[in-house]
Design a protein around this motif. Sequence first.
Motif, PDB file in Angstrom:
ATOM      1  N   GLN A 191     -50.188   3.782   0.241  1.00 37.69           N
ATOM      2  CA  GLN A 191     -49.932   4.083   1.645  1.00 37.69           C
ATOM      3  C   GLN A 191     -48.561   4.744   1.821  1.00 37.69           C
ATOM      4  N   VAL A 192     -47.560   4.236   1.142  1.00 36.82           N
ATOM      5  CA  VAL A 192     -46.200   4.775   1.230  1.00 36.82           C
ATOM      6  C   VAL A 192     -46.189   6.263   0.886  1.00 36.82           C
ATOM      7  N   LEU A 193     -46.842   6.631  -0.198  1.00 34.43           N
ATOM      8  CA  LEU A 193     -46.825   8.029  -0.648  1.00 34.43           C
ATOM      9  C   LEU A 193     -47.692   8.920   0.236  1.00 34.43           C
ATOM     10  N   GLN A 194     -48.791   8.376   0.736  1.00 35.30           N
ATOM     11  CA  GLN A 194     -49.656   9.158   1.611  1.00 35.30           C
ATOM     12  C   GLN A 194     -48.923   9.539   2.897  1.00 35.30           C
ATOM     13  N   VAL A 195     -48.193   8.571   3.467  1.00 41.15           N
ATOM     14  CA  VAL A 195     -47.418   8.841   4.676  1.00 41.15           C
ATOM     15  C   VAL A 195     -46.318   9.856   4.389  1.00 41.15           C
ATOM     16  N   LEU A 196     -45.648   9.713   3.253  1.00 39.38           N
ATOM     17  CA  LEU A 196     -44.575  10.651   2.907  1.00 39.38           C
ATOM     18  C   LEU A 196     -45.113  12.077   2.817  1.00 39.38           C
ATOM     19  N   HIS A 237     -47.594  13.254   4.536  1.00 37.73           N
ATOM     20  CA  HIS A 237     -47.830  13.707   5.907  1.00 37.73           C
ATOM     21  C   HIS A 237     -46.525  14.165   6.560  1.00 37.73           C
ATOM     22  N   TYR A 238     -45.444  13.432   6.307  1.00 33.91           N
ATOM     23  CA  TYR A 238     -44.146  13.844   6.853  1.00 33.91           C
ATOM     24  C   TYR A 238     -43.724  15.203   6.295  1.00 33.91           C
ATOM     25  N   ALA A 239     -43.884  15.372   4.988  1.00 33.49           N
ATOM     26  CA  ALA A 239     -43.508  16.649   4.369  1.00 33.49           C
ATOM     27  C   ALA A 239     -44.354  17.784   4.934  1.00 33.49           C
ATOM     28  N   ASP A 240     -45.650  17.538   5.118  1.00 29.15           N
ATOM     29  CA  ASP A 240     -46.536  18.564   5.688  1.00 29.15           C
ATOM     30  C   ASP A 240     -46.112  18.922   7.112  1.00 29.15           C
ATOM     31  N   MET A 241     -45.718  17.914   7.891  1.00 23.82           N
ATOM     32  CA  MET A 241     -45.292  18.178   9.262  1.00 23.82           C
ATOM     33  C   MET A 241     -44.067  19.086   9.280  1.00 23.82           C
ATOM     34  N   TYR A 242     -43.077  18.758   8.474  1.00 23.93           N
ATOM     35  CA  TYR A 242     -41.869  19.582   8.427  1.00 23.93           C
ATOM     36  C   TYR A 242     -42.183  20.993   7.955  1.00 23.93           C
ATOM     37  N   GLU A 243     -42.970  21.104   6.903  1.00 22.48           N
ATOM     38  CA  GLU A 243     -43.168  22.414   6.285  1.00 22.48           C
ATOM     39  C   GLU A 243     -44.188  23.265   7.032  1.00 22.48           C
ATOM     40  N   HIS A 244     -45.269  22.674   7.517  1.00 22.36           N
ATOM     41  CA  HIS A 244     -46.338  23.464   8.138  1.00 22.36           C
ATOM     42  C   HIS A 244     -46.172  23.613   9.644  1.00 22.36           C
ATOM     43  N   LEU A 245     -45.516  22.653  10.293  1.00 23.23           N
ATOM     44  CA  LEU A 245     -45.317  22.750  11.734  1.00 23.23           C
ATOM     45  C   LEU A 245     -43.938  23.329  12.074  1.00 23.23           C
ATOM     46  N   ILE A 258     -45.293  17.276  17.337  1.00 25.66           N
ATOM     47  CA  ILE A 258     -45.087  16.447  16.147  1.00 25.66           C
ATOM     48  C   ILE A 258     -45.954  15.199  16.238  1.00 25.66           C
ATOM     49  N   GLU A 259     -45.977  14.584  17.411  1.00 21.92           N
ATOM     50  CA  GLU A 259     -46.806  13.391  17.613  1.00 21.92           C
ATOM     51  C   GLU A 259     -48.275  13.695  17.367  1.00 21.92           C
ATOM     52  N   ALA A 260     -48.765  14.799  17.899  1.00 26.63           N
ATOM     53  CA  ALA A 260     -50.174  15.154  17.719  1.00 26.63           C
ATOM     54  C   ALA A 260     -50.488  15.433  16.256  1.00 26.63           C
ATOM     55  N   PHE A 261     -49.584  16.141  15.575  1.00 28.50           N
ATOM     56  CA  PHE A 261     -49.781  16.480  14.160  1.00 28.50           C
ATOM     57  C   PHE A 261     -49.913  15.205  13.323  1.00 28.50           C
ATOM     58  N   LEU A 262     -48.986  14.262  13.524  1.00 25.30           N
ATOM     59  CA  LEU A 262     -48.982  13.055  12.707  1.00 25.30           C
ATOM     60  C   LEU A 262     -50.071  12.074  13.129  1.00 25.30           C
ATOM     61  N   THR A 263     -50.322  11.960  14.422  1.00 23.51           N
ATOM     62  CA  THR A 263     -51.333  11.015  14.893  1.00 23.51           C
ATOM     63  C   THR A 263     -52.705  11.327  14.291  1.00 23.51           C
ATOM     64  N   LYS A 264     -53.047  12.599  14.233  1.00 32.17           N
ATOM     65  CA  LYS A 264     -54.331  12.995  13.660  1.00 32.17           C
ATOM     66  C   LYS A 264     -54.453  12.490  12.219  1.00 32.17           C
ATOM     67  N   ARG A 265     -53.373  12.574  11.474  1.00 32.17           N
ATOM     68  CA  ARG A 265     -53.393  12.163  10.068  1.00 32.17           C
ATOM     69  C   ARG A 265     -53.310  10.645   9.929  1.00 32.17           C
ATOM     70  N   PHE A 266     -52.529   9.998  10.789  1.00 32.54           N
ATOM     71  CA  PHE A 266     -52.449   8.541  10.743  1.00 32.54           C
ATOM     72  C   PHE A 266     -53.804   7.914  11.081  1.00 32.54           C
ATOM     73  N   GLU A 267     -54.468   8.453  12.090  1.00 33.21           N
ATOM     74  CA  GLU A 267     -55.769   7.902  12.476  1.00 33.21           C
ATOM     75  C   GLU A 267     -56.782   8.028  11.345  1.00 33.21           C
ATOM     76  N   ALA A 268     -56.700   9.119  10.595  1.00 29.56           N
ATOM     77  CA  ALA A 268     -57.609   9.296   9.453  1.00 29.56           C
ATOM     78  C   ALA A 268     -57.349   8.256   8.368  1.00 29.56           C
TER      79      ALA A 268
END
Length: 537
Positions: A197-202, A204-212, A72-82
């Motif tokens: 920013q708020v919506l972009q992060v949201l 990413h969270y939805a993608d993490m739950y659904e795709h990971l 989960i950390e790796a999935f989100l970190t990649k997107r946060f760094e972008a």
Amino acid sequence: MTGKSKGNQDMPAMSALKILENSASLGITAAKADNLGEWYQQVLTKGEMISYYDVSGCYILKPGSWSIWKKIEAFLTKRFEAMGVEDCNFPLFISQDNLQREKDHIEGFAAEVAWVTQGGSSKLDKPVAIRPTSETAMYGFFANEIRSHRDLPLCLNQWVNVVRWEFKDPMPFLRSREFHWQEGHTAHISEGEAASQVLQVLDHYADMYEHLLAVPVVKGKKTVNEQFPGAHYTTTIEGFIPATGRGIQAATSHHLGQHFSEMFNIKVEDPSVNEAGQKNLPIHVWQTSWGCTTRSIGVMILTHGDNKGLVLPPRAAKVQVVIVPVGIRAKTTDEDKQKLYERIDDLAKSLQEVEVRVQVDLREGYSPGWKFSDWEVKGVPLRLEVGPRDLVDSVVTTARRDTGVKGRIAFSEFQQEVPALLEAIQKNLFDTANENYRAHRKIITHWDDFVPALNDKNLCLSPHCLRGLCEDEIKKLSARRLEVDKITEDAKAPSMGAKSLCIPFDQPDGLVKGETRCVNPSCGELAQEWVMFGRSY
């Protein structure tokens, strides 16, 4: 031998009695539908997700669960760094003065804050809080760090542990006194930039739950009653636990407005120019905060697990494939056994070449059937069985954890077919959960249908006026009142009432503003939005 299972394969064969004792305690003895609490506890311990600790509400996260958290950390970190977010780390302790600096914010956490009152043998002059969240810890730093609009945006994130001294019954991952999370904190020049920013992060969270994790969620906005203390507004993703029919907050992303920047005096000169050609006065920055926790692991387990144990999505699983030798008899020669093991080793290496996480189970003294049950409890997505006959036919036998369906794959297609099968398992887990979630979101426009829908383990999408007092009343009306409820249907309801989970971004058709009434029969106001209500964790 590649990817050998832990445990001493050279140990003497276990006695029949020892194997029998292990087999008796191996499987899950509670049915998920009948006793969810006992089932969940057994799945977590026998599936090697956690061990219990001698401080109530705190748990040891074993490699099986910690590896999922790292994914989960790796999935989100990649997107946060972008997005330009940088990782950092702030101290665990927060001074009393700092934490209580923002009254509305601390009131939301006051009952759960753990305080350190003594260091060694000396009592502290002032108690020190163990962070429940880090807004007040970080924003003094923001005030010092941000000197100009050129320092914006400032976007920081940390992966840390948090303590909230829950007094409710603890439940590993879902409700614990210590948990792990990431918390992002950002500062921006404008309200719109922060909102983006708020919506972009949201997303990413939805993608993490659904795709990971293969867990479907609903994106939306919290009502004022349910938003984060001190926030301008809160966006959320909401999950669903089919076994209980209850919703669960999966992650949140908050627009903090200028509330904290005014409190901590975080301001910059306004770079825009007014009509007179003069620079405007200094402005307070616009801020966001957002977080996702190890609760995500519990949601995943409750969504997919079955009466045999864990069912892990391949993308999240520590071990995606286990290879179990079969067909070894007392008459099998050492030469044939070694030949089988060497072929299995080659197969494991070929999967590693295509980045499949594979483990070979060569434990002596355990039958193949015992091993099958062991790996089923642990939720490994795909089991491969290889025996002497399979070597002759140049095939492996496959067994899917999600469906139990068995098949065969030729050695010549091994590297292509195994990853494809893992992706099919991932898709099936999401599709099944998504279909279930959709089936349990009921559009309810009449109050007479509201509580029965909840009792049938559904969430209710209902027209609502968005008034806080009305929301409180719905929670009371939908709770079981033993002294009042005489109707059989209502008597089935648990003591918990329904609260608003979110105002979904994806609004159903049918609500006509200015005409449709709020679902609460005693309200009388016109509805503003469809709101998703439900009993929740």
